[in-house]
Design an enzyme around this catalytic site. Structure first.
Site, PDB file in Angstrom:
ATOM      1  N   ASP A  59       0.827  -1.205   0.000  1.00 41.93           N
ATOM      2  CA  ASP A  59       0.000   0.000   0.000  1.00 41.93           C
ATOM      3  C   ASP A  59       0.861   1.255   0.000  1.00 41.93           C
ATOM      4  O   ASP A  59       0.526   2.250  -0.644  1.00 41.93           O
ATOM      5  CB  ASP A  59      -0.913   0.019   1.233  1.00 41.93           C
ATOM      6  CG  ASP A  59      -1.970  -1.062   1.164  1.00 41.93           C
ATOM      7  OD1 ASP A  59      -2.442  -1.354   0.055  1.00 41.93           O
ATOM      8  OD2 ASP A  59      -2.311  -1.628   2.222  1.00 41.93           O
ATOM      9  N   SER A 178      -6.717   2.175  13.322  1.00 46.36           N
ATOM     10  CA  SER A 178      -5.890   1.969  14.518  1.00 46.36           C
ATOM     11  C   SER A 178      -6.364   2.839  15.680  1.00 46.36           C
ATOM     12  O   SER A 178      -6.123   2.524  16.835  1.00 46.36           O
ATOM     13  CB  SER A 178      -4.426   2.320  14.234  1.00 46.36           C
ATOM     14  OG  SER A 178      -3.941   1.612  13.137  1.00 46.36           O
ATOM     15  N   ALA A 197      -5.896  10.644  20.811  1.00 48.79           N
ATOM     16  CA  ALA A 197      -5.763  10.904  22.246  1.00 48.79           C
ATOM     17  C   ALA A 197      -6.457  12.198  22.685  1.00 48.79           C
ATOM     18  O   ALA A 197      -5.805  13.115  23.205  1.00 48.79           O
ATOM     19  CB  ALA A 197      -4.280  10.914  22.648  1.00 48.79           C
TER      20      ALA A 197
HETATM   21  P1  NAP Z   1       3.683   2.773   6.727  1.00 49.79           P
HETATM   22  O1  NAP Z   1       3.877   3.431   8.038  1.00 49.79           O
HETATM   23  O2  NAP Z   1       4.788   2.003   6.113  1.00 49.79           O
HETATM   24  O3  NAP Z   1       2.411   1.779   6.727  1.00 49.79           O
HETATM   25  C1  NAP Z   1       1.364   1.751   7.549  1.00 49.79           C
HETATM   26  C2  NAP Z   1       0.571   0.436   7.306  1.00 49.79           C
HETATM   27  O4  NAP Z   1      -0.717   0.817   6.802  1.00 49.79           O
HETATM   28  C3  NAP Z   1       1.156  -0.540   6.252  1.00 49.79           C
HETATM   29  O5  NAP Z   1       0.943  -1.858   6.687  1.00 49.79           O
HETATM   30  C4  NAP Z   1       0.345  -0.229   5.006  1.00 49.79           C
HETATM   31  O6  NAP Z   1       0.233  -1.350   4.112  1.00 49.79           O
HETATM   32  C5  NAP Z   1      -0.998   0.065   5.631  1.00 49.79           C
HETATM   33  N1  NAP Z   1      -1.932   0.867   4.830  1.00 49.79           N
HETATM   34  C6  NAP Z   1      -1.698   1.961   4.069  1.00 49.79           C
HETATM   35  N2  NAP Z   1      -2.839   2.410   3.530  1.00 49.79           N
HETATM   36  C7  NAP Z   1      -3.821   1.567   3.940  1.00 49.79           C
HETATM   37  C8  NAP Z   1      -5.218   1.506   3.712  1.00 49.79           C
HETATM   38  N3  NAP Z   1      -5.852   2.421   2.974  1.00 49.79           N
HETATM   39  N4  NAP Z   1      -5.919   0.514   4.318  1.00 49.79           N
HETATM   40  C9  NAP Z   1      -5.309  -0.403   5.097  1.00 49.79           C
HETATM   41  N5  NAP Z   1      -3.987  -0.384   5.351  1.00 49.79           N
HETATM   42  C10 NAP Z   1      -3.261   0.593   4.773  1.00 49.79           C
HETATM   43  O7  NAP Z   1       3.229   3.899   5.693  1.00 49.79           O
HETATM   44  P2  NAP Z   1       2.653   3.736   4.251  1.00 49.79           P
HETATM   45  O8  NAP Z   1       2.681   2.288   3.851  1.00 49.79           O
HETATM   46  O9  NAP Z   1       3.295   4.762   3.384  1.00 49.79           O
HETATM   47  O10 NAP Z   1       1.126   4.173   4.502  1.00 49.79           O
HETATM   48  C11 NAP Z   1       0.799   5.509   4.867  1.00 49.79           C
HETATM   49  C12 NAP Z   1      -0.347   5.442   5.819  1.00 49.79           C
HETATM   50  O11 NAP Z   1       0.078   4.909   7.061  1.00 49.79           O
HETATM   51  C13 NAP Z   1      -0.954   6.763   6.210  1.00 49.79           C
HETATM   52  O12 NAP Z   1      -1.846   7.257   5.233  1.00 49.79           O
HETATM   53  C14 NAP Z   1      -1.638   6.433   7.518  1.00 49.79           C
HETATM   54  O13 NAP Z   1      -3.011   6.115   7.316  1.00 49.79           O
HETATM   55  C15 NAP Z   1      -0.941   5.170   7.987  1.00 49.79           C
HETATM   56  N6  NAP Z   1      -0.431   5.331   9.348  1.00 49.79           N
HETATM   57  C16 NAP Z   1      -0.903   4.469  10.283  1.00 49.79           C
HETATM   58  C17 NAP Z   1      -0.536   4.625  11.609  1.00 49.79           C
HETATM   59  C18 NAP Z   1      -1.123   3.692  12.622  1.00 49.79           C
HETATM   60  O14 NAP Z   1      -1.878   2.796  12.222  1.00 49.79           O
HETATM   61  N7  NAP Z   1      -0.854   3.885  13.886  1.00 49.79           N
HETATM   62  C19 NAP Z   1       0.339   5.635  12.002  1.00 49.79           C
HETATM   63  C20 NAP Z   1       0.819   6.489  10.996  1.00 49.79           C
HETATM   64  C21 NAP Z   1       0.418   6.333   9.669  1.00 49.79           C
HETATM   65  P3  NAP Z   1       1.537  -1.996   3.373  1.00 49.79           P
HETATM   66  O15 NAP Z   1       2.165  -2.867   4.423  1.00 49.79           O
HETATM   67  O16 NAP Z   1       0.951  -2.819   2.247  1.00 49.79           O
HETATM   68  O17 NAP Z   1       2.402  -0.848   2.925  1.00 49.79           O
END
Ligand code: NAP
Ligand code: MN
Length: 275
Positions: A59, A178, A197
Site C-alpha cells: 500500500d 488503529s 488521544a
Molecule cells: P507505513 O507506516 O509504512 O504503513 C502503515 C501500514 O498501513 C502498512 O501496513 C500499510 O500497508 C498500511 N496501509 C496503508 N494504507 C492503507 C489503507 N488504505 N488501508 C489499510 N492499510 C493501509 O506507511 P505507508 O505504507 O506509506 O502508509 C501511509 C499510511 O500509514 C498513512 O496514510 C496512515 O493512514 C498510515 N499510518 C498508520 C498509523 C497507525 O496505524 N498507527 C500511524 C501512521 C500512519 P503496506 O504494508 O501494504 O504498505
C-alpha cells in the site's frame, strides 16, 4: 459513468511501476515480458497517456505512485509484494490470470474519492494538499495540541490532545482504524474525523469518537496562536509548520480508479485483511 469513458481510451501502453525492492523489480521484469508477448507496450516512465498503471509493492508503494504521478485518472492495479496490500489486487503468481482477465475486459473499476486541504500560513503562503488515505494534523513534539475546529463555518470545539486524522473511505482502514475509527465502504461519499488521544477533563473537552461528514461540508482547523510546531501529514508524507493560520479540509472529487477482478468485494477484502 466515469469508468466507461476512462477505459475506452485504450492504446495498449501500460506503465509498470515498482517500489524498488528486489522481489518487486523481479515481478516487474517478468510482467513486462508477459505483457510484451501479449501485444502490450509496457513502459517504465509515466507519460500520462497509458491505459493502465500497474503498481508493484504494498500500500505504501501504491500511495507513493499516486502522489508521484499526481492523482491521474488512468486506472491503477496493484500487485502485492508488500506487507498488507489493501489497495493491491493481484499476487505475483497471478500475472497470467491478470493479463488474460484484463484482455477479456473481466474487471470492474473501483472509484476512490480523495481528501483535499489548503494550508494558509500567517506569511500568506498557501499550500494545497491532496490525499487518498488521510490528512493528519498533530503536534510535532510530545506536547498537547489545541485545534479550533469548525464544521460548515460553525465553530464546534477547541480540540485538545495529540491531533486529528481526517480520513477518506479508502483511508478508513489505515491510521483511522488503529485509532478506533469506523471502516467505511468506499461507495460512501464522506470524510471521517478521528481524534488522536482526545483529552476530557474539567480543563479540556473534546469529542472522543469519530465524526462523519458529508461530502459538501468543509472542515476548518485553526491551531491555537501560541502553538509552535504542527505536523501535517498527507498519506504519511509529513511537513512541519510553525506559523499556520488556518487549514481548510474537504472531500475531493478527484477519484483514484482501482482495477479489480470481477470477484472483488470490498467487505470480503476487509475480512481477509483484518479478521
Ligand atoms: P507505513 O507506516 O509504512 O504503513 C502503515 C501500514 O498501513 C502498512 O501496513 C500499510 O500497508 C498500511 N496501509 C496503508 N494504507 C492503507 C489503507 N488504505 N488501508 C489499510 N492499510 C493501509 O506507511 P505507508 O505504507 O506509506 O502508509 C501511509 C499510511 O500509514 C498513512 O496514510 C496512515 O493512514 C498510515 N499510518 C498508520 C498509523 C497507525 O496505524 N498507527 C500511524 C501512521 C500512519 P503496506 O504494508 O501494504 O504498505
Ligand atoms: Mn508501508
Amino acid at each position: 459513468m466515469v469508468s466507461e469513458k476512462i477505459m475506452s481510451n485504450k492504446n495498449k501502453k501500460i506503465l509498470v511501476y515498482s517500489n524498488g525492492t528486489p522481489v518487486s523489480d523481479e515481478t516487474a521484469e517478468l510482467l513486462m515480458q508477459k505483457l510484451t508477448s501479449s501485444g502490450y507496450f509496457p513502459v517504465t516512465e509515466f507519460n500520462g497517456d497509458e491505459e493502465l498503471i500497474v503498481c508493484i509493492g504494498g500500500d505504501g508503494g501504491f500511495l507513493e505512485a499516486i502522489h508521484k504521478f499526481n492523482f491521474p485518472h488512468i486506472p491503477f492495479i496493484g500487485i502485492n509484494t508488500g506487507h498488507l496490500g489493501f489497495f493491491q489486487e493481484i499476487m505475483p503468481e497471478q500475472l497470467d490470470e491478470f493479463i488474460f482477465n484484463y484482455g477479456q475486459g473481466k474487471y470492474i473499476l473501483q472509484p476512490m474519492s480523495t481528501v483535499k486541504g489548503k494550508i494558509l500560513e500567517r506569511n500568506g503562503k498557501i499550500t494545497k494538499i491532496k490525499g487518498l488515505n488521510d490528512i493528519v494534523i498533530r503536534s510535532a513534539d510530545a506536547n498537547t495540541i489545541h485545534l479550533n475546529i469548525s464544521i460548515g463555518g460553525s465553530f464546534i470545539e477547541r480540540f485538545s490532545g495529540d491531533g486529528i486524522v481526517v480520513s477518506t473511505a479508502a483511508g478508513s482502514t489505515a491510521y483511522n482504524y488503529s485509532l478506533g475509527g469506523a471502516i467505511v465502504d468506499p461507495r460512501l461519499k464522506m470524510l471521517q474525523v478521528t481524534p488522536i488521544a482526545p483529552m476530557n477533563t474539567t480543563a479540556y473537552r473534546a469529542f472522543t469518537s469519530s465524526i462523519m461528514l458529508p461530502s459538501k461540508l468543509p472542515l476548518t482547523v485553526v491551531p491555537d496562536a501560541e502553538l509552535k510546531l504542527t505536523k501535517v501529514a498527507v498519506d504519511g508524507r509529513q511537513t512541519l509548520l510553525d506559523d499556520i493560520e488556518r487549514i481548510d479540509i474537504g472531500f475531493s472529487n478527484t477519484y483514484v480508479n482501482l482495477l479489480r477482478f470481477e470477484s472483488y468485494d470490498f467487505w470480503n477484502k476487509v475480512k481477509t485483511k483484518f479478521l
